[in-house]
Design an enzyme around this catalytic site. Structure first.
Site, PDB file in Angstrom:
ATOM      1  N   ARG A  49     -38.381   6.981  -7.684  1.00  0.00           N
ATOM      2  CA  ARG A  49     -38.314   8.430  -8.164  1.00  0.00           C
ATOM      3  C   ARG A  49     -38.810   8.772  -6.698  1.00  0.00           C
ATOM      4  O   ARG A  49     -38.448   8.262  -5.623  1.00  0.00           O
ATOM      5  CB  ARG A  49     -39.713   8.583  -9.060  1.00  0.00           C
ATOM      6  CG  ARG A  49     -40.730   7.866  -9.018  1.00  0.00           C
ATOM      7  CD  ARG A  49     -41.413   7.882  -8.173  1.00  0.00           C
ATOM      8  NE  ARG A  49     -41.432   8.511  -7.473  1.00  0.00           N
ATOM      9  CZ  ARG A  49     -42.383   8.826  -6.112  1.00  0.00           C
ATOM     10  NH1 ARG A  49     -42.257   8.282  -5.168  1.00  0.00           N
ATOM     11  NH2 ARG A  49     -43.061  10.230  -6.065  1.00  0.00           N
ATOM     12  N   GLY A  50     -38.436   9.996  -6.708  1.00  0.00           N
ATOM     13  CA  GLY A  50     -38.725  10.665  -5.107  1.00  0.00           C
ATOM     14  C   GLY A  50     -36.516  11.562  -5.157  1.00  0.00           C
ATOM     15  O   GLY A  50     -36.083  10.015  -5.063  1.00  0.00           O
ATOM     16  N   ALA A  51     -37.020  12.391  -4.985  1.00  0.00           N
ATOM     17  CA  ALA A  51     -35.487  13.105  -4.412  1.00  0.00           C
ATOM     18  C   ALA A  51     -35.017  12.174  -2.933  1.00  0.00           C
ATOM     19  O   ALA A  51     -33.654  11.710  -3.673  1.00  0.00           O
ATOM     20  CB  ALA A  51     -35.296  14.616  -4.210  1.00  0.00           C
ATOM     21  N   ARG A  91     -31.003  12.430 -13.079  1.00  0.00           N
ATOM     22  CA  ARG A  91     -31.803  13.725 -13.228  1.00  0.00           C
ATOM     23  C   ARG A  91     -31.609  14.881 -12.742  1.00  0.00           C
ATOM     24  O   ARG A  91     -30.963  15.101 -11.661  1.00  0.00           O
ATOM     25  CB  ARG A  91     -33.212  13.317 -12.670  1.00  0.00           C
ATOM     26  CG  ARG A  91     -34.212  12.098 -12.391  1.00  0.00           C
ATOM     27  CD  ARG A  91     -35.650  11.346 -11.955  1.00  0.00           C
ATOM     28  NE  ARG A  91     -37.004  11.705 -12.427  1.00  0.00           N
ATOM     29  CZ  ARG A  91     -37.605  12.726 -12.294  1.00  0.00           C
ATOM     30  NH1 ARG A  91     -37.890  11.246 -10.583  1.00  0.00           N
ATOM     31  NH2 ARG A  91     -38.494  13.146 -12.048  1.00  0.00           N
ATOM     32  N   GLN A 198     -48.592  10.096  -9.409  1.00  0.00           N
ATOM     33  CA  GLN A 198     -47.811   9.393  -7.726  1.00  0.00           C
ATOM     34  C   GLN A 198     -48.980   9.407  -6.678  1.00  0.00           C
ATOM     35  O   GLN A 198     -48.866   8.725  -5.887  1.00  0.00           O
ATOM     36  CB  GLN A 198     -46.678  10.566  -7.451  1.00  0.00           C
ATOM     37  CG  GLN A 198     -45.377  10.597  -8.600  1.00  0.00           C
ATOM     38  CD  GLN A 198     -45.050  11.132  -9.730  1.00  0.00           C
ATOM     39  OE1 GLN A 198     -46.556  11.590 -10.161  1.00  0.00           O
ATOM     40  NE2 GLN A 198     -44.032  11.854 -10.213  1.00  0.00           N
ATOM     41  N   ASP A 239     -37.721  18.566  -3.823  1.00  0.00           N
ATOM     42  CA  ASP A 239     -36.356  18.009  -4.692  1.00  0.00           C
ATOM     43  C   ASP A 239     -35.677  18.996  -4.350  1.00  0.00           C
ATOM     44  O   ASP A 239     -34.374  18.391  -4.050  1.00  0.00           O
ATOM     45  CB  ASP A 239     -36.942  18.021  -6.011  1.00  0.00           C
ATOM     46  CG  ASP A 239     -38.224  16.997  -6.032  1.00  0.00           C
ATOM     47  OD1 ASP A 239     -39.457  17.464  -6.610  1.00  0.00           O
ATOM     48  OD2 ASP A 239     -38.166  15.963  -6.814  1.00  0.00           O
ATOM     49  N   ASN A 249     -40.766  21.998  -6.018  1.00  0.00           N
ATOM     50  CA  ASN A 249     -41.253  19.896  -5.438  1.00  0.00           C
ATOM     51  C   ASN A 249     -42.017  20.146  -7.049  1.00  0.00           C
ATOM     52  O   ASN A 249     -42.495  20.877  -8.223  1.00  0.00           O
ATOM     53  CB  ASN A 249     -42.239  20.345  -4.626  1.00  0.00           C
ATOM     54  CG  ASN A 249     -42.248  18.784  -3.736  1.00  0.00           C
ATOM     55  OD1 ASN A 249     -41.781  18.220  -3.779  1.00  0.00           O
ATOM     56  ND2 ASN A 249     -44.262  18.627  -3.906  1.00  0.00           N
ATOM     57  N   LYS A 250     -43.059  18.742  -6.859  1.00  0.00           N
ATOM     58  CA  LYS A 250     -43.726  18.359  -8.265  1.00  0.00           C
ATOM     59  C   LYS A 250     -44.417  19.612  -8.634  1.00  0.00           C
ATOM     60  O   LYS A 250     -45.323  19.814  -7.795  1.00  0.00           O
ATOM     61  CB  LYS A 250     -44.506  16.674  -8.080  1.00  0.00           C
ATOM     62  CG  LYS A 250     -44.683  16.869  -8.738  1.00  0.00           C
ATOM     63  CD  LYS A 250     -44.385  15.992  -9.615  1.00  0.00           C
ATOM     64  CE  LYS A 250     -43.799  15.280  -9.715  1.00  0.00           C
ATOM     65  NZ  LYS A 250     -42.483  14.969 -11.070  1.00  0.00           N
TER      66      LYS A 250
HETATM   67  O1  MRU Z   1     -40.856  13.439 -10.483  1.00  0.00           O
HETATM   68  P1  MRU Z   1     -40.727  12.835  -8.784  1.00  0.00           P
HETATM   69  O2  MRU Z   1     -41.879  11.827  -8.328  1.00  0.00           O
HETATM   70  O3  MRU Z   1     -39.710  12.022  -8.168  1.00  0.00           O
HETATM   71  O4  MRU Z   1     -41.112  14.022  -7.926  1.00  0.00           O
HETATM   72  C1  MRU Z   1     -41.446  13.389  -6.895  1.00  0.00           C
HETATM   73  C2  MRU Z   1     -41.181  14.814  -5.767  1.00  0.00           C
HETATM   74  O5  MRU Z   1     -41.388  15.817  -6.513  1.00  0.00           O
HETATM   75  C3  MRU Z   1     -41.333  14.166  -4.402  1.00  0.00           C
HETATM   76  O6  MRU Z   1     -42.739  15.749  -3.427  1.00  0.00           O
HETATM   77  C4  MRU Z   1     -40.388  14.845  -3.954  1.00  0.00           C
HETATM   78  O7  MRU Z   1     -39.252  14.182  -4.769  1.00  0.00           O
HETATM   79  C5  MRU Z   1     -39.903  14.605  -2.551  1.00  0.00           C
HETATM   80  S1  MRU Z   1     -39.858  12.678  -2.081  1.00  0.00           S
HETATM   81  C6  MRU Z   1     -40.244  12.150  -0.528  1.00  0.00           C
END
Ligand code: MRU
Length: 348
Positions: A49-51, A91, A198, A239, A249-250
């Site tokens: 996970r993480g964009a 996603r 996370q 994201d 973002n999250k």
């Molecule tokens: O749902 P996730 O864990 O993929 O969400 C991640 C985030 O929101 C991060 O802050 C974002 O992807 C940036 S990661 C460098």
């Protein structure tokens, strides 16, 4: 850069190895994927996970797919295009996934005369370049970003925008790493980030491994700490960033940004340019992933809410650009007006 652990995604012979983030920090287990479907599954189930990391995973999934597709060249092109669509849909919110898929697919479009072997070769090379460039990009983000972190800062971060969320090093956490390298008195408050945790599971783990002082807080404690003057600056990842700087973002990031503004705390977003979606004029068009309500009604697999209570679980929110002090990219820290700064950074 010193390697603190195995990277979240890498090639292992003919397979793509993915560190299963769902069971971190207590178990470090790798999933070996030999088909694009396995990588798509790892993305959907949040093993990765993480964009930016999801973008890299998408690229590597396509190179696995290219190896597997048989038949004539026309058939290859058709089936590869369908696979690109499937990977893109794994996603919806992060821009990096469609960015990576488009970059890979352009190999097929730009080489109409190429045969299958040649296309496979170019796709593999492009996918590997996407992985390698992500690390370089993050190092640059860190280099620019550390300039905005005051001496001895207590930095608030949210979710995980670290090495685990990228090919390595991280975006927001990359900024923190670079700042800490220069000034070891920098320390971090990591929000736990309900419901997927996370911040608790991944960011605190990463920072501890890197030897960066970190204190874990519940998301609800952030306002109180800010009001007591215990936070000097906030840095988060992104994201998808719209053309005017509005940032997805999250879920919960928006809340942190509003709190930071109320307490006059600078609030920075750190992200590569591949997170910017120039086609979206503002954040209202950003697709927000809705996840299983069971993540809200349950904690650690155990039901905590009454049977039958409705719950909603949006995975991301959008922070309006007016709350963002600067957007830290690999080409510099973008400032208001974001529309102009973003176009200049993208060269459009
Ligand atoms: O749902 P996730 O864990 O993929 O969400 C991640 C985030 O929101 C991060 O802050 C974002 O992807 C940036 S990661 C460098």
């Amino acid at each position: 850069m010193t390697q603190q652990w195995m990277p979240p995604i890498y090639r292992d012979g003919d397979a793509v190895a993915i560190l299963d983030q769902r069971i971190l920090p207590h178990h470090e287990k790798v999933i070996l994927c030999t088909t694009p479907e396995q990588v798509i599954r790892a993305i959907k189930t949040m093993a990765i996970r993480g964009a930016p990391a999801v973008g890299v995973a998408g690229a590597l999934a396509l190179s696995l797919g290219a190896e597997k597709i048989e038949g004539g060249v026309e058939d290859f092109r058709r089936r590869f295009s369908r696979l690109c669509q499937k990977v893109k849909e794994a996603r919806p919110t992060g821009a990096n996934l469609s960015w990576a898929v488009e970059r890979i697919y352009s190999v097929v479009v730009e080489n109409p005369k190429a045969g299958i072997a040649e296309l496979r070769d170019m796709i593999r090379t492009r996918a590997d370049a996407i992985l390698a460039e992500d690390v370089e990009t993050n190092l640059q983000i860190g280099k620019w970003g550390r300039e905005v972190i005051p001496r001895g800062a207590r930095v608030l971060t949210y979710c995980n925008a670290g090495a685990l969320a990228t090919a390595d090093y991280g975006t927001a956490v990359g900024v923190i790493r670079a700042a800490h390298e220069k000034d070891p008195s920098v320390q971090v408050y990591s929000c736990e980030t309900r419901p997927f945790l996370q911040g608790a599971r991944l960011t605190s783990f990463e920072l501890m491994r890197a030897g960066i002082p970190v204190t874990l807080i519940t998301d609800n404690a952030a306002g109180s700490l800010m009001s007591q003057g215990k936070i000097d600056v906030a840095v988060v990842g992104a994201d998808r960033i719209a053309a005017n700087g509005d940032t997805a973002n999250k879920i919960g990031t928006y809340m942190m940004a509003v709190l930071a503004r109320t307490h006059d705390i600078p609030f920075y977003v750190a992200a590569p340019r591949s997170t910017i979606d120039i086609a979206l004029p503002d954040g209202s068009g950003i697709p927000i992933e809705q996840r299983d309500p069971a993540e809200v009604t349950h904690f650690n697999g155990k039901k905590v809410a009454p049977e039958g209570v409705p719950a909603v679980n949006p995975a991301f929110d959008v922070t309006p650009n007016k709350y963002i002090t600067g957007i830290i990219t690999e080409v510099g820290v973008l400032k208001r007006p974001y529309g102009k700064a973003i176009r200049k950074a993208l060269g459009v």
